[in-house]
Design an enzyme around this catalytic site. Structure first.
Site, PDB file in Angstrom:
ATOM      1  N   ASN A   1     -46.803 -13.912 -52.441  1.00  0.00           N
ATOM      2  CA  ASN A   1     -45.720 -12.981 -52.140  1.00  0.00           C
ATOM      3  C   ASN A   1     -44.901 -12.695 -53.396  1.00  0.00           C
ATOM      4  O   ASN A   1     -45.099 -13.327 -54.447  1.00  0.00           O
ATOM      5  CB  ASN A   1     -44.820 -13.570 -51.044  1.00  0.00           C
ATOM      6  N   PHE A   2     -43.989 -11.753 -53.314  1.00  0.00           N
ATOM      7  CA  PHE A   2     -43.019 -11.440 -54.360  1.00  0.00           C
ATOM      8  C   PHE A   2     -43.662 -11.089 -55.701  1.00  0.00           C
ATOM      9  O   PHE A   2     -43.093 -11.393 -56.750  1.00  0.00           O
ATOM     10  CB  PHE A   2     -42.016 -12.595 -54.505  1.00  0.00           C
ATOM     11  N   LEU A   3     -44.816 -10.429 -55.649  1.00  0.00           N
ATOM     12  CA  LEU A   3     -45.419  -9.906 -56.896  1.00  0.00           C
ATOM     13  C   LEU A   3     -44.541  -8.753 -57.364  1.00  0.00           C
ATOM     14  O   LEU A   3     -44.380  -7.756 -56.636  1.00  0.00           O
ATOM     15  CB  LEU A   3     -46.842  -9.418 -56.653  1.00  0.00           C
TER      16      LEU A   3
ATOM     17  N   LEU B   1     -43.359 -12.983 -45.060  1.00  0.00           N
ATOM     18  CA  LEU B   1     -41.967 -12.585 -45.326  1.00  0.00           C
ATOM     19  C   LEU B   1     -41.912 -11.429 -46.320  1.00  0.00           C
ATOM     20  O   LEU B   1     -42.792 -11.296 -47.145  1.00  0.00           O
ATOM     21  CB  LEU B   1     -41.199 -13.788 -45.872  1.00  0.00           C
TER      22      LEU B   1
ATOM     23  N   THR C   1     -49.967  -9.561 -47.956  1.00  0.00           N
ATOM     24  CA  THR C   1     -49.822  -8.229 -47.360  1.00  0.00           C
ATOM     25  C   THR C   1     -49.425  -7.261 -48.463  1.00  0.00           C
ATOM     26  O   THR C   1     -48.927  -7.666 -49.520  1.00  0.00           O
ATOM     27  CB  THR C   1     -48.731  -8.187 -46.267  1.00  0.00           C
TER      28      THR C   1
HETATM   29  C1  LIG Z   1     -35.716  -0.180 -45.183  1.00  0.00           C
HETATM   30  O1  LIG Z   1     -35.878  -0.638 -46.500  1.00  0.00           O
HETATM   31  C2  LIG Z   1     -37.157  -0.717 -46.991  1.00  0.00           C
HETATM   32  C3  LIG Z   1     -37.278  -1.226 -48.286  1.00  0.00           C
HETATM   33  C4  LIG Z   1     -38.556  -1.326 -48.849  1.00  0.00           C
HETATM   34  C5  LIG Z   1     -39.704  -0.929 -48.143  1.00  0.00           C
HETATM   35  C6  LIG Z   1     -39.559  -0.444 -46.850  1.00  0.00           C
HETATM   36  C7  LIG Z   1     -40.771  -0.019 -46.061  1.00  0.00           C
HETATM   37  C8  LIG Z   1     -41.688  -1.214 -45.902  1.00  0.00           C
HETATM   38  N1  LIG Z   1     -42.599  -1.419 -46.747  1.00  0.00           N
HETATM   39  N2  LIG Z   1     -41.475  -2.045 -44.808  1.00  0.00           N
HETATM   40  C9  LIG Z   1     -42.289  -3.131 -44.584  1.00  0.00           C
HETATM   41  O2  LIG Z   1     -43.156  -3.504 -45.349  1.00  0.00           O
HETATM   42  C10 LIG Z   1     -42.050  -3.862 -43.307  1.00  0.00           C
HETATM   43  C11 LIG Z   1     -41.743  -3.179 -42.143  1.00  0.00           C
HETATM   44  C12 LIG Z   1     -41.591  -3.908 -40.965  1.00  0.00           C
HETATM   45  C13 LIG Z   1     -41.764  -5.301 -40.974  1.00  0.00           C
HETATM   46  N3  LIG Z   1     -42.061  -5.970 -42.125  1.00  0.00           N
HETATM   47  C14 LIG Z   1     -42.188  -5.269 -43.259  1.00  0.00           C
HETATM   48  O3  LIG Z   1     -42.492  -5.924 -44.425  1.00  0.00           O
HETATM   49  C15 LIG Z   1     -42.147  -7.301 -44.470  1.00  0.00           C
HETATM   50  C16 LIG Z   1     -43.448  -8.086 -44.538  1.00  0.00           C
HETATM   51  C17 LIG Z   1     -44.133  -7.870 -45.873  1.00  0.00           C
HETATM   52  N4  LIG Z   1     -43.236  -8.159 -46.993  1.00  0.00           N
HETATM   53  C18 LIG Z   1     -42.035  -7.320 -46.963  1.00  0.00           C
HETATM   54  C19 LIG Z   1     -41.253  -7.535 -45.676  1.00  0.00           C
HETATM   55  C20 LIG Z   1     -38.297  -0.337 -46.259  1.00  0.00           C
END
Ligand SMILES: COc1cccc(CC(=N)NC(=O)c2cccnc2OC2CCNCC2)c1
Length: 390
Positions: A138-140, A390, A174
């Site tokens: 994670n956190f790359l 996460l 992910t």
């Molecule tokens: C609303 O603020 C954001 C800031 C950055 C990216 C995104 C869109 C997005 N990429 N959302 C997700 O990946 C995401 C949407 C719903 C649930 N979990 C999620 O990602 C989690 C799991 C993977 N690591 C990031 C957090 C939204």
């Protein structure tokens, strides 16, 4: 699209997809002997050096926080950027059995400025009927000013090398981008809790036939949870929650294998990091249900009234006697009580059964799940996934 790096890695390759069903599920490349693993770190461009980040150091955590909050993942329209807190990062990076040298940084030799980061934490992941010791990557993150210097492949090779040195040969991760080859592609959904703010920051749009006051009314929630015996999880609940969760997760093709120790770390409430609740039957005192969410705010990029979006992310939920719909509605109620602006969920596990009814709207992107050095006949449906990263 050619993936010059990923085509060299033991991951499902696009070209294998034709005869995918002929290849057996399981380990792709057999483990090497640890003595055969490269002993020296991979080469970085000359003005950069590796560092191991000490997550117990407040100063180092501040450097990691600042790198991520300014350079980590943004949404597709570059309006929001994840704003993981220091206490969240400490929680995410120090689970039972963690290795400090899997918290890897890259610094500029002269200034010592932290300009890149990648992490791994150990986890037991069950894939169908096999529990595999893996690392969750994670956190790359590479500083915006150092993009397309091909640093990411070096970071990935270095964390892989350090994981191999601990005799671990599989990984889970992910990404919002498509790489070779997703084991599942999930859709994310959002439930408005503070629609006025979400519209102001551009996260949501006013419905065509809806006024602002009708929109606020549409998303209004009761003041208190409906379920009798709904309360915050406590230490004494760990054994019961472990049993409940282990049993529940068995229905999914890919899911974590949680011990009491793991549940104590990952699911006991930590303020502003993770909230979890149980339903205790008022007469039998049996723990019959569980729900949880983690706290991941986002920086609002360039709005004159708001700088942060307070977001809750659905984590693990188990409903054995309360209807899942009611349990999740209670979760929304508590998130609203705690002043979250939005509640996010993926369409994994049984989440599809409540998303539309609880007024979640589909997000504009997908989250792809990957396994490293482990083949699975797929892709899986999101409802076959029981793993939240996460
Ligand atoms: C609303 O603020 C954001 C800031 C950055 C990216 C995104 C869109 C997005 N990429 N959302 C997700 O990946 C995401 C949407 C719903 C649930 N979990 C999620 O990602 C989690 C799991 C993977 N690591 C990031 C957090 C939204």
């Amino acid at each position: 699209k050619r993936h010059m790096f990923w085509e060299t890695q033991p991951v499902g390759q696009y070209k294998d997809m034709e005869n995918m069903d002929l290849l057996p599920e399981g380990v792709i490349e057999p483990p090497q002997d640890v003595s055969q693993v490269r002993q020296e770190p991979y080469n970085l461009p000359s003005s950069y050096e590796w560092c191991t980040c000490d997550v117990n150091s407040n100063e180092t955590m501040k450097e990691i926080y600042n790198l991520l909050t300014n350079n980590y993942v943004e949404d597709d329209d570059n309006m929001f950027r994840f704003d993981y807190s220091v206490e969240f990062l400490r929680w995410a990076l120090k689970p039972p059995g963690y290795y400090s040298d899997w918290h890897i940084g890259v610094r500029v030799k002269g200034s010592k400025k932290l300009v890149a980061f990648i992490t791994g934490v150990p986890a037991h992941i069950r894939v169908r009927d096999k529990v595999v010791v893996m690392t969750e990557i994670n956190f790359l993150c590479v500083h915006k000013k150092l993009r397309s210097k091909r640093l990411a492949p070096v970071l990935i090779k270095e964390v892989t090398r350090r994981v191999h040195l601990q005799n671990i040969w599989q990984a889970a991760y992910t990404a919002g981008v498509v790489l070779p080859t997703p084991i599942a592609t999930c859709q994310y959904w959002h439930r408005s809790l503070n629609p006025k703010k979400l519209i102001e920051v551009g996260f949501s749009r006013l419905g065509a036939r809806l006024t602002m006051s009708r929109t606020i009314k549409l998303y209004r929630l009761p003041e208190e949870p409906a379920t009798q015996g709904f309360r915050a999880m406590e230490s004494r609940d760990v054994p019961a929650v472990t049993r409940l969760l282990q049993e529940y997760l068995m229905q999914f093709a890919v899911a974590p294998y949680f011990t009491d120790n793991d549940v104590e770390h990952w699911l006991l409430p930590v303020e502003n990091v993770v909230d979890s609740f149980v339903v205790e039957n008022p007469s039998s005192h049996e723990i019959t249900d569980f729900c949880s969410f983690y706290t991941l705010p986002s920086t609002v990029i360039g709005n004159e009234h708001y700088s942060v979006l307070k977001a809750a992310y659905s984590y693990y939920n188990v409903a054995t006697s309360t209807p899942l719909l009611q349990l999740m509605n209670d979760t929304l109620i508590v998130a609203k009580q705690k002043d979250y602006d939005v509640f996010n969920a993926l369409d994994i596990m049984q989440n599809e059964s409540f998303l539309k009814e609880l007024k979640f709207g589909p997000g504009d992107g997908h989250l792809h799940y990957y396994l490293y050095n482990y083949r699975i006949k797929g892709p899986l449906k999101p409802s076959e996934l029981g793993l939240v990263l996460l």
